[in-house]
Write a protein that holds these residues in place. Structure first.
Motif, mmCIF file in Angstrom:
data_model
loop_
_atom_site.group_PDB
_atom_site.id
_atom_site.type_symbol
_atom_site.label_atom_id
_atom_site.label_comp_id
_atom_site.label_asym_id
_atom_site.label_seq_id
_atom_site.Cartn_x
_atom_site.Cartn_y
_atom_site.Cartn_z
ATOM 1 N N ARG A 130 65.161 28.601 -9.469
ATOM 2 C CA ARG A 130 65.613 30.002 -9.631
ATOM 3 C C ARG A 130 65.476 30.470 -11.082
ATOM 4 O O ARG A 130 65.293 31.645 -11.350
ATOM 5 C CB ARG A 130 67.070 30.146 -9.160
ATOM 6 C CG ARG A 130 67.190 30.317 -7.648
ATOM 7 C CD ARG A 130 68.569 30.784 -7.257
ATOM 8 N NE ARG A 130 69.584 29.781 -7.497
ATOM 9 C CZ ARG A 130 69.871 28.771 -6.652
ATOM 10 N NH1 ARG A 130 69.242 28.671 -5.505
ATOM 11 N NH2 ARG A 130 70.802 27.893 -6.958
ATOM 12 N N ASN A 131 65.570 29.497 -11.985
ATOM 13 C CA ASN A 131 65.460 29.828 -13.399
ATOM 14 C C ASN A 131 64.014 29.807 -13.907
ATOM 15 O O ASN A 131 63.776 29.730 -15.115
ATOM 16 C CB ASN A 131 66.319 28.835 -14.199
ATOM 17 C CG ASN A 131 66.534 29.309 -15.607
ATOM 18 O OD1 ASN A 131 66.542 30.515 -15.871
ATOM 19 N ND2 ASN A 131 66.652 28.366 -16.542
ATOM 20 N N ARG A 132 63.053 29.809 -12.987
ATOM 21 C CA ARG A 132 61.634 29.756 -13.387
ATOM 22 C C ARG A 132 60.823 30.881 -12.726
ATOM 23 O O ARG A 132 59.600 30.826 -12.697
ATOM 24 C CB ARG A 132 61.026 28.398 -12.978
ATOM 25 C CG ARG A 132 61.319 27.270 -13.959
ATOM 26 C CD ARG A 132 60.545 27.464 -15.257
ATOM 27 N NE ARG A 132 60.834 26.485 -16.268
ATOM 28 C CZ ARG A 132 61.904 26.518 -17.066
ATOM 29 N NH1 ARG A 132 62.795 27.471 -16.949
ATOM 30 N NH2 ARG A 132 62.082 25.601 -17.985
ATOM 31 N N LEU A 133 61.486 31.864 -12.178
ATOM 32 C CA LEU A 133 60.740 32.889 -11.448
ATOM 33 C C LEU A 133 60.769 34.262 -12.128
ATOM 34 O O LEU A 133 60.473 35.286 -11.512
ATOM 35 C CB LEU A 133 61.254 32.980 -9.997
ATOM 36 C CG LEU A 133 60.898 31.756 -9.126
ATOM 37 C CD1 LEU A 133 61.686 31.753 -7.820
ATOM 38 C CD2 LEU A 133 59.397 31.725 -8.830
ATOM 39 N N GLU B 214 48.949 21.979 -12.976
ATOM 40 C CA GLU B 214 50.321 21.592 -13.345
ATOM 41 C C GLU B 214 51.319 21.994 -12.268
ATOM 42 O O GLU B 214 52.355 21.352 -12.105
ATOM 43 C CB GLU B 214 50.708 22.241 -14.688
ATOM 44 C CG GLU B 214 50.851 21.225 -15.773
ATOM 45 C CD GLU B 214 51.521 21.755 -17.033
ATOM 46 O OE1 GLU B 214 52.007 22.906 -17.063
ATOM 47 O OE2 GLU B 214 51.570 20.993 -18.005
ATOM 48 N N SER B 215 51.008 23.063 -11.550
ATOM 49 C CA SER B 215 51.968 23.522 -10.550
ATOM 50 C C SER B 215 51.928 22.681 -9.291
ATOM 51 O O SER B 215 52.964 22.427 -8.678
ATOM 52 C CB SER B 215 51.677 24.989 -10.177
ATOM 53 O OG SER B 215 51.786 25.814 -11.312
ATOM 54 N N THR B 216 50.722 22.255 -8.889
ATOM 55 C CA THR B 216 50.636 21.582 -7.582
ATOM 56 C C THR B 216 50.452 20.066 -7.670
ATOM 57 O O THR B 216 50.689 19.384 -6.677
ATOM 58 C CB THR B 216 49.462 22.150 -6.750
ATOM 59 O OG1 THR B 216 48.226 21.782 -7.371
ATOM 60 C CG2 THR B 216 49.537 23.666 -6.616
ATOM 61 N N GLY C 267 52.307 26.008 -2.992
ATOM 62 C CA GLY C 267 53.344 24.984 -3.175
ATOM 63 C C GLY C 267 54.262 24.871 -1.970
ATOM 64 O O GLY C 267 54.757 23.785 -1.647
ATOM 65 N N PHE C 268 54.450 25.970 -1.275
ATOM 66 C CA PHE C 268 55.246 25.972 -0.041
ATOM 67 C C PHE C 268 54.566 25.073 1.014
ATOM 68 O O PHE C 268 55.211 24.283 1.691
ATOM 69 C CB PHE C 268 55.377 27.431 0.434
ATOM 70 C CG PHE C 268 55.833 27.608 1.847
ATOM 71 C CD1 PHE C 268 57.169 27.409 2.199
ATOM 72 C CD2 PHE C 268 54.935 27.995 2.834
ATOM 73 C CE1 PHE C 268 57.583 27.582 3.516
ATOM 74 C CE2 PHE C 268 55.348 28.177 4.144
ATOM 75 C CZ PHE C 268 56.673 27.966 4.481
ATOM 76 N N ASN D 260 57.605 21.328 -5.705
ATOM 77 C CA ASN D 260 58.172 22.359 -6.576
ATOM 78 C C ASN D 260 57.076 22.808 -7.543
ATOM 79 O O ASN D 260 56.715 22.073 -8.459
ATOM 80 C CB ASN D 260 59.364 21.774 -7.335
ATOM 81 C CG ASN D 260 59.841 22.702 -8.449
ATOM 82 O OD1 ASN D 260 59.357 23.827 -8.578
ATOM 83 N ND2 ASN D 260 60.768 22.221 -9.264
ATOM 84 N N PRO D 261 56.522 24.001 -7.352
ATOM 85 C CA PRO D 261 55.398 24.414 -8.203
ATOM 86 C C PRO D 261 55.820 24.867 -9.604
ATOM 87 O O PRO D 261 54.981 25.280 -10.396
ATOM 88 C CB PRO D 261 54.787 25.587 -7.423
ATOM 89 C CG PRO D 261 55.908 26.146 -6.615
ATOM 90 C CD PRO D 261 56.854 25.026 -6.329
ATOM 91 N N LEU D 262 57.113 24.783 -9.885
ATOM 92 C CA LEU D 262 57.599 25.322 -11.165
ATOM 93 C C LEU D 262 57.996 24.232 -12.174
ATOM 94 O O LEU D 262 58.512 24.558 -13.239
ATOM 95 C CB LEU D 262 58.809 26.242 -10.931
ATOM 96 C CG LEU D 262 58.622 27.647 -10.313
ATOM 97 C CD1 LEU D 262 57.401 28.364 -10.876
ATOM 98 C CD2 LEU D 262 58.541 27.634 -8.822
#
Ligand SMILES: O=P(O)(O)OC[C@H]1O[C@H](O)[C@H](O)[C@@H](O)[C@@H]1O
Length: 569
Positions: free
Chosen positions: A55-58, A292-294, A374-375, A380-382
């Motif tokens: 939540r803190n990365r969107l 890095e995200s996936t 990522g879904f 977690n893609p973040l």
């Protein structure tokens, strides 16, 4: 400018079309778009602690609005430095703090009357000297860009150039030549205040580096080279608005993320970029975003950027192709090549770019698509959980260096002296000479693998050409995807996927001679020592993850040595 951002065109054989249609259906059924807008972290992970972090990365979902309000802060700085006669800006930063500025500079050039921009994102001392030779310290502005405020490369560059500028203009005046971009409360913010930096931009803290293109991290350097920031943000806004739509057919990021995610499930885990020359460098940025995200938890999408377009027979069944086509240029060769891929049954997504400023929307589109993919990957893609490992290894090696004043020297398994001095570090494999060893090493390559070349050298035209030739040769011989990354830059990009993703990478580290070292004020180690510690630290990480890897050290003329390696394959 009034048209909405379009989804692209997707071409693929019927079975893959069906998989993608099913992916879009799931996105619809699970109300993924609405849940992203509501910052619903349960889309990715069920653990409440991880959800809190997500939540803190969107914040990037709405950063366009924030930045529009902050535009004056950027414009004020740009006006002041132009008025003060500044000619160059040097961005000191890594990964998410440097790649967007580099893409903007490469894509748009510099508007006359604005500042030339150099991006320094390596610890290679020769590159540090090259940049220093190009600038006049008295008319240079250094942008210290770091979300965390503690990245070792960035802080080493800062120490080096703050010392240089202080000697040139006096310690009291040096701060005027520096600005910082960082999160509130970092040590970099404190440093900037203590050293009287000209300005400290405080970025919204709920944005990770690779999602920060449309925040201060991308916009401040963009404004310094004269870009029309409101126009860039307008495109970003189009993509943001479109992301409110629930149907994939109307939501470009959802549409693309559905394709990437659904085809991943069909073992197509490599997103290969084909980009018109005008936008070619977009690949640098999107590579970090996707890798890095996936790339984690043994899964991941490998972005393949900068690989020469080949004929269909050089590709396996493990890719999807993304064609970013800039209207108006000469795309005839690319069009032909892409059509051949479609005819051969490869899945291709295609986007038309009518205005280079559409890059503002492309940043958002790909960010959104990446979290949607990522879904499907159930990750977690973040976050970037494995980046730290190489950093820890580097730290250990540097501590050892501080105590013993020397670096570990791995023993080569093969040494060739003619026609160039080349040493290979790796496991014994029965190969006694360069060709024999490389043959046995590469015999491990299987369909679905990729070969990553990781070069800890200065990026020059001749090196780039030699690495590209090597890469193409490897792809065409082994019919697998290839990547080329410069160290330590790629550690902040594909490095996460190398260690955290599936074990389908075959790694070739390349090192060369340093011509002129540079000391780092206040540190016992120099840039050359730091770079070598990073290279070794990464090799240790790859070993820990049981990745197939070798190091090739070339002494003397690098391009020539790389040709010898190429011929040995
Ligand atoms: O902006 P910074 O905090 O200096 O971080 C720069 C880079 O460092 C790390 O390696 C992360 O993996 C990257 O995602 C990040 O962009």
């Amino acid at each position: 400018m009034s048209t909405a951002l379009q989804v692209g065109q997707f071409q693929a054989p019927a079975d893959l079309q069906r998989s993608v249609a099913e992916g879009w259906r799931v996105l619809d059924e699970q109300q993924v778009a609405a849940r992203i807008s509501q910052i619903d972290a349960s889309l990715w992970k069920s653990d409440p602690a991880i959800q809190e972090k997500i939540r803190n990365r969107l914040g990037w979902l709405t950063v366009v609005n924030t930045m529009r309000e902050k535009y004056d802060e950027i414009a004020t700085l740009v006006d002041a430095v132009r008025k003060d006669g500044y000619k160059s800006a040097i961005l000191l930063g890594m990964g998410g703090s440097s790649l967007c500025p580099e893409v903007l500079r490469t894509t748009f050039g510099v508007v006359p009357g604005y500042l030339e921009l150099y991006v320094l994102d390596t610890t290679d001392p020769d590159t540090v000297h090259t940049v220093e030779q190009k600038i006049d310290l008295r008319t240079s502005l250094f942008i210290v860009a770091s979300k965390s405020g503690g990245t070792i490369e960035t802080m080493s560059h800062y120490k080096y150039f703050f010392d240089r500028v202080s000697k040139e203009v006096g310690a009291d005046e040096a701060g005027k030549h520096f600005i910082a971009i960082t999160d509130p409360g970092t040590s970099l913010e404190t440093l900037g205040r203590e050293q009287n930096f000209r300005h400290v931009f405080l970025n919204p803290p709920d944005i990770g580096g690779r999602y920060s293109a449309l925040s201060f991290f991308g916009l401040v350097p963009g404004a310094l080279i004269g870009l029309n920031i409101p126009r860039l943000l307008e495109w970003g806004e189009k993509a943001m608005n479109a992301s409110q739509k629930s149907s994939a057919q109307e939501n470009p990021g959802l549409w693309l993320g559905g394709i990437m995610g659904a085809l991943y499930k069909q073992q197509r885990d490599k997103v290969t970029f084909i980009i018109s020359p005008e936008l070619r460098s977009f690949g640098y940025w999107v590579e970090q975003l996707i890798a890095e995200s996936t790339g984690k938890e043994g899964r991941g999408l490998l972005p393949v950027e900068g690989e020469q377009l080949g004929t269909p027979d050089v590709y396996g069944n493990d890719r999807i192709f993304a064609y970013l086509r800039v209207d108006g240029g000469d795309n005839s060769e690319l069009d032909k090549g892409v059509q051949a891929l479609v005819d051969a049954g490869q899945p291709v997504v295609r986007f038309e770019i009518g205005d280079l400023y559409q890059i503002g929307a492309e940043f958002f589109r790909w960010e959104y698509a990446t979290v949607v993919s990522g879904f499907f990957l159930d990750i977690n893609p973040l976050d970037e959980p494995n980046v730290q490992e190489s950093k820890d290894n580097t730290k250990r090696i540097l501590t050892q260096y501080q105590q013993e004043h020397r670096l570990p020297e791995p023993t080569p398994v093969v040494v060739t002296n003619e026609p160039a001095k080349i040493e290979i570090v790796g496991k014994e494999n029965g190969g006694k000479d360069l060709a024999g060893y490389l043959h046995n090493f590469l015999a491990q390559v299987r369909p679905g693998d990729y070969i990553a070349i990781m070069a800890y050298v200065e990026r020059t035209e001749s090196t780039e050409a030699a690495l590209q030739a090597l890469r193409t040769h490897l792809r065409d011989t082994y019919k697998v995807a290839t990547t080329v990354g410069y160290g330590p830059r790629f550690l902040h990009s594909t490095g996460q996927l190398h260690k955290g993703g599936a074990n389908n990478g075959v790694f070739i580290q390349i090192t060369g001679d340093v011509h002129q070292d540079a000391s780092i004020p206040g540190e016992i180690y120099s840039f050359a020592v730091l770079k070598e510690s990073q290279a070794l630290g990464d090799l240790y990480s790859l070993d820990n993850h049981e990745r197939r890897n070798i190091r090739i050290h070339v002494s003397g003329d690098l391009a020539k040595g790389l040709q010898v390696v190429d011929q040995a394959i």
